[in-house]
Write an enzyme that holds these catalytic residues in place. Structure first.
Site, PDB file in Angstrom:
ATOM      1  CE  LYS A 115      -4.511  -1.462   1.378  1.00 34.17           C
ATOM      2  NZ  LYS A 115      -5.671  -1.301   2.231  1.00 34.17           N
ATOM      3  CE  LYS A 197      -5.758  -8.785  -2.510  1.00 37.08           C
ATOM      4  NZ  LYS A 197      -6.012  -8.398  -1.181  1.00 37.08           N
ATOM      5  CE  LYS A 200     -11.781  -4.008  -0.784  1.00 34.85           C
ATOM      6  NZ  LYS A 200     -12.587  -4.398   0.303  1.00 34.85           N
TER       7      LYS A 200
END
Ligand code: TYM
Length: 334
Positions: A115, A197, A200
């Site tokens: 992140k 993966k 979203k």
């Protein structure tokens, strides 16, 4: 234990559009486990602001997510479905646990590394201490079990370490939780890059099936899914695209991967992808219809939000008072 049942906690972020990965890796298992445990399912809106959010959108998405929990089959009279931000105990316990977590531990978290690479202009302290808030979520309710996808395992391990450390210092304060990882669907991969993966926050919308995608879009995305030139529906690591589609099909139909292999023996990828698309539609369409029905009943959803926040606060306060005493905060005068 609550009402002679073991306790389950889990949560999801109301950030971005939820994907089939969130459903198959988490929500579907939540529903399966909900009778066996006393369950707390949180919309973790406090976690969401570690990345900059538009306030009106966050509010809307949080409500949509809470509605989705119910639409997926979680009975809000039996399961405590609530917003994390409505229970101040999460933040209070998180502060205390921050003082029992080492910088070195947080530095190792792969989600923080990913992140902070993605949001290089906003590497805030919340992003760094995010796993401590997650530990507080879980430990606040003395959860025995936490159903999550594989990507959350590292955070779960840290939660266990913090709980054990605290218990070693102060006695048996926290239940040490176990992760529950489903047999199928624990890591759904991107349809376009099957080694990554399904997420979203993926920039390529064709990589993810969103829970609110209409049937045509779902079928189209499955048809375009990246496979290989083997022309054989086989469940093996050398064929990651096909393997992922088998996982999706298995999770949607309840068939095992080897049953799926036999079903499509001698058939082409075209037929297989079409069947995967239809299986996904057969799961998501009823869910979408139910979301629309529930959204129309504003008063019902509001009453759930109010009642369940009270219930969550009650159990959270019990743990928090105990922890505050243990660390030496003065007693309250009544
Ligand atoms: P979040 O919101 O990213 O994801 C919610 C749940 O969905 C699972 N998941 C997947 N499972 C399979 N395949 C995928 N491609 C996939 N993508 C996501 C996640 O593992 C998760 O179970 N930090 C958490 C939210 C959280 C939490 C908690 C979870 C906060 N506090 C306490 C459990 C307990 C998160 O960001 O999940």
């Amino acid at each position: 234990m609550i009402n002679d049942k073991k306790i389950l906690f889990s949560g999801m972020q109301a950030t971005g559009n939820l994907t089939l990965g969130n459903y198959l890796g988490a929500l579907k298992n939540w529903v399966n486990l909900s009778d066996e445990y006393e369950c707390f399912y949180s919309v973790v809106d406090m976690h969401s602001i570690t990345v900059r959010q538009d306030p009106a959108t966050l509010r809307k998405r949080a409500r949509a997510l809470l509605t989705l929990y119910i639409a997926a089959g979680l009975d809000p009279k039996k399961n405590c479905i609530y917003y994390q931000s409505h229970v101040s105990g999460h933040a209070e316990l998180s502060w205390i646990l921050n003082c029992f977590t080492y910088m070195g531990e947080l530095n190792r978290m792969t989600q923080f590394k990913d992140k902070s690479a993605k949001h290089a202009d906003n590497i805030n302290a919340g992003l760094f201490t995010y796993p401590v808030l997650m530990a507080a979520d879980i430990l606040l309710y003395q959860a025995d079990v936490v159903p999550v996808g594989i990507d959350q395992m590292q955070h779960l391990e840290l939660t266990r370490d913090i709980a054990i450390r605290f218990n070693n210092l102060y006695g048996d304060v926290f239940t040490v939780p176990e992760a529950y990882i489903g047999k199928v669907g624990a890591k759904i991969m991107s349809l376009q890059e099957p080694c990554k993966k399904m997420s979203k926050s993926d920039e390529n919308p064709n990589g993810s099936i969103y829970l609110m995608d209409d049937p045509d879009t779902i079928i189209r995305k499955c048809k375009r899914a990246v496979t290989d030139s083997e022309a054989c529906v086989a469940y093996r690591d050398e064929q990651p695209g096909v393997k992922n589609l088998i996982d999706i099909y298995s999770a949607c139909t309840g068939k095992t991967p080897s049953e799926v292999e036999s079903e499509f023996e001698g058939k082409g990828y075209g037929d297989f992808k079409m069947a995967v698309g239809e299986a996904v539609v057969s799961i998501l369409k009823p869910l979408q219809d139910r979301v629309k029905e529930l959204e129309a009943d504003k008063a019902y959803i509001d009453s759930i939000i109010k009642e369940n926040a009270e219930k969550a606060n009650y159990y959270a306060a019990k743990t928090l008072r105990k922890v505050q005493r243990k660390v030496g905060f003065p007693d309250r005068i009544r």
